[in-house]
Design a protein around this motif. Structure first.
Motif, PDB file in Angstrom:
ATOM      1  N   LEU A 145      51.731  36.041  38.811  1.00 27.23           N
ATOM      2  CA  LEU A 145      50.876  36.525  39.894  1.00 27.23           C
ATOM      3  C   LEU A 145      50.012  37.696  39.438  1.00 27.23           C
ATOM      4  O   LEU A 145      48.833  37.786  39.801  1.00 27.23           O
ATOM      5  CB  LEU A 145      51.736  36.934  41.091  1.00 27.23           C
ATOM      6  N   VAL A 146      50.598  38.591  38.644  1.00 31.47           N
ATOM      7  CA  VAL A 146      49.828  39.728  38.127  1.00 31.47           C
ATOM      8  C   VAL A 146      48.712  39.254  37.202  1.00 31.47           C
ATOM      9  O   VAL A 146      47.565  39.715  37.288  1.00 31.47           O
ATOM     10  CB  VAL A 146      50.758  40.715  37.388  1.00 31.47           C
ATOM     11  N   GLN A 147      49.040  38.302  36.315  1.00 28.75           N
ATOM     12  CA  GLN A 147      48.029  37.776  35.401  1.00 28.75           C
ATOM     13  C   GLN A 147      46.914  37.070  36.153  1.00 28.75           C
ATOM     14  O   GLN A 147      45.733  37.196  35.798  1.00 28.75           O
ATOM     15  CB  GLN A 147      48.682  36.826  34.402  1.00 28.75           C
ATOM     16  N   ARG A 148      47.285  36.321  37.194  1.00 29.98           N
ATOM     17  CA  ARG A 148      46.265  35.631  37.983  1.00 29.98           C
ATOM     18  C   ARG A 148      45.360  36.620  38.696  1.00 29.98           C
ATOM     19  O   ARG A 148      44.143  36.430  38.779  1.00 29.98           O
ATOM     20  CB  ARG A 148      46.946  34.701  39.002  1.00 29.98           C
ATOM     21  N   ALA A 154      38.801  40.148  36.679  1.00 34.59           N
ATOM     22  CA  ALA A 154      37.944  40.119  35.496  1.00 34.59           C
ATOM     23  C   ALA A 154      36.620  39.432  35.776  1.00 34.59           C
ATOM     24  O   ALA A 154      35.640  39.660  35.074  1.00 34.59           O
ATOM     25  CB  ALA A 154      38.664  39.425  34.339  1.00 34.59           C
ATOM     26  N   TYR A 155      36.581  38.587  36.812  1.00 38.54           N
ATOM     27  CA  TYR A 155      35.357  37.843  37.117  1.00 38.54           C
ATOM     28  C   TYR A 155      34.806  38.165  38.504  1.00 38.54           C
ATOM     29  O   TYR A 155      33.920  37.482  38.989  1.00 38.54           O
ATOM     30  CB  TYR A 155      35.619  36.346  36.997  1.00 38.54           C
ATOM     31  N   LYS A 156      35.371  39.197  39.143  1.00 33.26           N
ATOM     32  CA  LYS A 156      34.885  39.605  40.449  1.00 33.26           C
ATOM     33  C   LYS A 156      34.397  41.045  40.400  1.00 33.26           C
ATOM     34  O   LYS A 156      34.972  41.885  39.711  1.00 33.26           O
ATOM     35  CB  LYS A 156      36.007  39.504  41.499  1.00 33.26           C
ATOM     36  N   ASP A 157      33.330  41.310  41.120  1.00 36.96           N
ATOM     37  CA  ASP A 157      32.837  42.682  41.221  1.00 36.96           C
ATOM     38  C   ASP A 157      33.763  43.476  42.134  1.00 36.96           C
ATOM     39  O   ASP A 157      34.057  43.052  43.267  1.00 36.96           O
ATOM     40  CB  ASP A 157      31.408  42.683  41.787  1.00 36.96           C
ATOM     41  N   ALA A 158      34.244  44.614  41.652  1.00 32.24           N
ATOM     42  CA  ALA A 158      35.255  45.383  42.379  1.00 32.24           C
ATOM     43  C   ALA A 158      34.741  45.899  43.719  1.00 32.24           C
ATOM     44  O   ALA A 158      35.496  45.973  44.687  1.00 32.24           O
ATOM     45  CB  ALA A 158      35.732  46.548  41.521  1.00 32.24           C
ATOM     46  N   LEU A 159      33.458  46.251  43.809  1.00 33.15           N
ATOM     47  CA  LEU A 159      32.928  46.836  45.043  1.00 33.15           C
ATOM     48  C   LEU A 159      32.581  45.776  46.084  1.00 33.15           C
ATOM     49  O   LEU A 159      33.006  45.851  47.232  1.00 33.15           O
ATOM     50  CB  LEU A 159      31.693  47.682  44.724  1.00 33.15           C
ATOM     51  N   THR A 160      31.820  44.759  45.663  1.00 35.41           N
ATOM     52  CA  THR A 160      31.281  43.800  46.630  1.00 35.41           C
ATOM     53  C   THR A 160      32.161  42.568  46.819  1.00 35.41           C
ATOM     54  O   THR A 160      32.039  41.874  47.834  1.00 35.41           O
ATOM     55  CB  THR A 160      29.890  43.331  46.181  1.00 35.41           C
ATOM     56  N   GLY A 161      33.019  42.267  45.861  1.00 34.04           N
ATOM     57  CA  GLY A 161      33.901  41.109  45.987  1.00 34.04           C
ATOM     58  C   GLY A 161      33.279  39.801  45.548  1.00 34.04           C
ATOM     59  O   GLY A 161      33.958  38.766  45.529  1.00 34.04           O
ATOM     60  N   ILE A 162      31.994  39.793  45.178  1.00 31.71           N
ATOM     61  CA  ILE A 162      31.390  38.559  44.676  1.00 31.71           C
ATOM     62  C   ILE A 162      31.518  38.535  43.146  1.00 31.71           C
ATOM     63  O   ILE A 162      32.056  39.455  42.548  1.00 31.71           O
ATOM     64  CB  ILE A 162      29.905  38.446  45.109  1.00 31.71           C
ATOM     65  N   ALA A 163      31.043  37.470  42.523  1.00 32.35           N
ATOM     66  CA  ALA A 163      31.155  37.341  41.069  1.00 32.35           C
ATOM     67  C   ALA A 163      30.452  38.501  40.369  1.00 32.35           C
ATOM     68  O   ALA A 163      29.417  38.991  40.841  1.00 32.35           O
ATOM     69  CB  ALA A 163      30.563  36.014  40.621  1.00 32.35           C
ATOM     70  N   ASN A 164      31.038  38.935  39.242  1.00 30.79           N
ATOM     71  CA  ASN A 164      30.410  40.026  38.491  1.00 30.79           C
ATOM     72  C   ASN A 164      29.466  39.463  37.423  1.00 30.79           C
ATOM     73  O   ASN A 164      29.249  38.251  37.341  1.00 30.79           O
ATOM     74  CB  ASN A 164      31.468  40.943  37.867  1.00 30.79           C
ATOM     75  N   ARG A 165      28.914  40.343  36.605  1.00 33.74           N
ATOM     76  CA  ARG A 165      27.928  39.933  35.604  1.00 33.74           C
ATOM     77  C   ARG A 165      28.514  38.944  34.609  1.00 33.74           C
ATOM     78  O   ARG A 165      27.869  37.956  34.244  1.00 33.74           O
ATOM     79  CB  ARG A 165      27.388  41.164  34.860  1.00 33.74           C
ATOM     80  N   ARG A 166      29.751  39.208  34.157  1.00 32.20           N
ATOM     81  CA  ARG A 166      30.387  38.311  33.194  1.00 32.20           C
ATOM     82  C   ARG A 166      30.488  36.892  33.747  1.00 32.20           C
ATOM     83  O   ARG A 166      30.135  35.924  33.076  1.00 32.20           O
ATOM     84  CB  ARG A 166      31.785  38.827  32.849  1.00 32.20           C
ATOM     85  N   SER A 167      30.951  36.778  34.978  1.00 34.53           N
ATOM     86  CA  SER A 167      31.104  35.469  35.598  1.00 34.53           C
ATOM     87  C   SER A 167      29.748  34.779  35.770  1.00 34.53           C
ATOM     88  O   SER A 167      29.599  33.583  35.503  1.00 34.53           O
ATOM     89  CB  SER A 167      31.789  35.624  36.957  1.00 34.53           C
ATOM     90  N   PHE A 168      28.751  35.556  36.211  1.00 32.22           N
ATOM     91  CA  PHE A 168      27.425  34.977  36.446  1.00 32.22           C
ATOM     92  C   PHE A 168      26.788  34.504  35.140  1.00 32.22           C
ATOM     93  O   PHE A 168      26.159  33.440  35.092  1.00 32.22           O
ATOM     94  CB  PHE A 168      26.524  35.998  37.126  1.00 32.22           C
ATOM     95  N   MET A 169      26.960  35.272  34.070  1.00 31.32           N
ATOM     96  CA  MET A 169      26.382  34.888  32.783  1.00 31.32           C
ATOM     97  C   MET A 169      27.030  33.622  32.240  1.00 31.32           C
ATOM     98  O   MET A 169      26.363  32.783  31.610  1.00 31.32           O
ATOM     99  CB  MET A 169      26.521  36.030  31.775  1.00 31.32           C
ATOM    100  N   LEU A 170      28.326  33.454  32.469  1.00 29.97           N
ATOM    101  CA  LEU A 170      28.991  32.215  32.074  1.00 29.97           C
ATOM    102  C   LEU A 170      28.394  31.033  32.835  1.00 29.97           C
ATOM    103  O   LEU A 170      28.173  29.955  32.269  1.00 29.97           O
ATOM    104  CB  LEU A 170      30.494  32.306  32.338  1.00 29.97           C
TER     105      LEU A 170
END
Length: 310
Positions: A145-148, A154-170
């Motif tokens: 659960l912690v790893q998940r 790792a792929y979510k923006d901490a402030l807004t909750g949507i995908a972050n830059r890394r996720s979007f670039m992928l």
């Protein structure tokens, strides 16, 4: 090692040794190569059973084979507790181990004056193994659960909750390399006068604006991928023709403009560029950025589209 410590005059069964060692190796290979829960559980069960068979075949090498049934059975039962991911699989395997280890020595053990102690230690080993199995299973679940959760962050923006830059670039790299007759477009979105909001109303209000804009973009963009690229900049990948992409960008502008945060009316400017196979992601962003600045120059709260193949 148990063979090395055995009495020198004892002869062992070569076929029995081959079956035990071969079974252990095959069971370990099955567990390593398994891609399903059942195959994995079967491999672990078989490994425990063949380990018990290997030690049982070595008992004649001791001075008192019946004496060693209990310590070897206890050792295997406790040692294999962390291996199984469920108590049922562990209990079945433990019972099979005891049956194999004690084969041929049950009558001698039960006729011993210490038979009650023998039964007590056997049951205690089973109970201890079950307890260890439950504890290790719980720890594995917690770790999973912690790893998940870490993977999600790792792929979510901490402030807004949507995908972050890394996720979007992928995502955009996948669209860039995808062989398709469908057209794809990058929408580069920037909040108008965001620095002024931060400077006059404070960073807390600025964060509220970022969250509100992100939610508005996510609602309007769904089911198309979107993400926060950094600061007050967002991105969306749209699939459709040029006219649809332009109308889609206008809808996002209108949707954000209806948001009012702490007394501020918020608007965005959007630059739209086509995602083409002949140009790279970096060039696509450059074109979208150029269109975005053109939208800012023309008065903001609007979109400008540029086609890289034009």
């Amino acid at each position: 090692m148990s063979r090395a410590f055995a009495n020198p005059n004892v002869s062992f069964s070569a076929p029995g040794t081959a079956v035990a060692v071969g079974g252990i190796v095959l069971a370990m290979g099955m567990t390593y190569a398994s891609r399903g829960v059942r195959t994995d559980a079967l491999g672990r069960f078989a490994c425990a059973a063949f380990v018990a068979l290997a030690f049982h075949s070595n008992l004649p090498g001791t001075g008192n084979p019946a004496f060693w049934v209990l310590p070897i059975g206890v050792a295997i039962n406790v040692a294999m507790a962390p291996v199984f991911s469920g108590y049922f699989n562990y209990l079945v395997s433990a019972l099979v181990v005891w049956l194999i280890i004690s084969r041929g020595a049950v009558s001698m053990l039960m006729s011993s004056p210490d038979r009650n102690w023998i039964l007590l230690f056997a049951l205690a080993a089973l109970a201890l193994g079950l307890l260890l199995n439950l504890l290790f299973t719980q720890e594995r679940k917690k770790t999973f659960l912690v790893q998940r959760e870490l993977a999600r962050f790792a792929y979510k923006d901490a402030l807004t909750g949507i995908a972050n830059r890394r996720s979007f670039m992928l995502e955009i790299n996948q669209y860039q390399d995808r062989p398709s007759s469908e057209e794809f477009w990058l929408l580069l979105i920037d909040i108008d006068d965001f620095k002024q909001i931060n400077d006059t109303a404070g960073h807390d209000t600025g964060d509220e604006v970022l969250v509100a804009v992100a939610q508005a973009i996510e609602r309007s963009a769904s089911p198309h991928p979107c993400g926060r690229l950094g600061g007050e900049e967002f991105g969306v990948i749209f699939s459709g023709n040029q006219q649809s992409a332009n109308a889609f960008a206008k809808d996002i502008c209108a949707s954000v403009a209806t948001e009012r945060v702490s007394g501020h009316t918020v608007t965005v400017s959007i630059g739209v560029a086509g995602i083409a196979e002949l140009i790279g992601v970096q060039e696509t962003f450059r074109l979208a950025d150029r269109a975005l600045y053109e939208a800012k120059r023309l008065g903001k709260n609007r979109c400008v589209l540029v086609d890289p193949e034009a």
